[in-house]
Design a protein around this motif. Structure first.
Motif, short mmCIF file in Angstrom:
data_model
loop_
_atom_site.label_atom_id
_atom_site.label_comp_id
_atom_site.label_asym_id
_atom_site.label_seq_id
_atom_site.Cartn_x
_atom_site.Cartn_y
_atom_site.Cartn_z
N ASP A 51 0.82 -1.21 0.00
CA ASP A 51 0.00 0.00 0.00
C ASP A 51 0.86 1.26 0.00
N LEU A 52 2.01 1.23 0.65
CA LEU A 52 2.91 2.38 0.62
C LEU A 52 3.44 2.61 -0.79
N ILE A 53 3.72 1.54 -1.50
CA ILE A 53 4.16 1.67 -2.89
C ILE A 53 3.01 2.22 -3.74
N TYR A 108 6.64 9.63 6.28
CA TYR A 108 6.66 9.25 7.69
C TYR A 108 6.97 7.77 7.86
N ALA A 109 6.40 6.94 6.99
CA ALA A 109 6.62 5.50 7.10
C ALA A 109 8.08 5.13 6.86
N LEU A 151 -0.64 5.13 13.38
CA LEU A 151 -0.67 6.29 12.48
C LEU A 151 -0.49 5.92 11.01
N VAL A 152 0.47 5.05 10.72
CA VAL A 152 0.74 4.70 9.32
C VAL A 152 -0.47 3.99 8.69
N PRO A 153 -1.03 2.95 9.33
CA PRO A 153 -2.22 2.32 8.71
C PRO A 153 -3.41 3.27 8.57
N ILE A 154 -3.64 4.14 9.56
CA ILE A 154 -4.74 5.10 9.45
C ILE A 154 -4.49 6.05 8.28
N VAL A 156 15.83 13.26 -0.84
CA VAL A 156 14.91 14.38 -0.59
C VAL A 156 14.31 14.26 0.81
N PHE A 157 13.88 13.06 1.20
CA PHE A 157 13.33 12.85 2.55
C PHE A 157 14.36 13.19 3.62
#
Length: 126
Positions: free
Chosen positions: A17-19, A44-45, A67-70, A108-109
């Motif tokens: 899902d992050l991808i 953030y992840a 936080l990440v899943p929400i 960049v991050f």
């Protein structure tokens, strides 16, 4: 299915899902508000800096587990379904092909977090 298998599947889903969020961010059909939240969730992840440091027992990992899943769920609701379908397929293909890492985005991050740390440091001195 035992607990370890469920956790492994959950971790795999979160990673995919992050991808999907990253790929959706790059798609011009994604609304601006979804793009902004998507990049924040992805940053953030993958960021080594947390709101609550991981060395604090139990609470340190709760931000990553909550936080990440929400953020992922909320952002996925804001992205158009046709974009999600395409980016999910691209994400599956990327995971299978083990494509090269994007070092530019990582840099960049890191730069953003360094700038935030410098800014906070300057606020402390004033």
């Amino acid at each position: 299915m035992n607990t370890i298998s469920k956790l492994k599947n959950y971790a795999k889903t979160v990673k995919q899902d992050l991808i999907v969020l990253y790929l959706s961010y790059k798609d011009p059909r994604t609304p601006l508000h979804a793009k902004m939240l998507a990049i924040c969730v992805v940053a953030y992840a993958f960021s080594p800096i947390d709101l609550i440091p991981d060395f604090i027992p139990i609470i340190g990992y709760l931000d990553d587990l909550i936080l990440v899943p929400i953020g992922i769920i909320l952002t996925l609701k804001w992205i158009p379904s046709e974009v999600l379908e395409e980016t999910r397929e691209q994400a599956r293909h990327m995971q299978k092909s083990d494509s090269p890492k994007n070092w530019f985005v990582g840099a960049v991050f890191i730069l953003i977090w360094v700038l935030v740390a410098v800014w906070i440091g300057k606020l402390q001195l004033v």
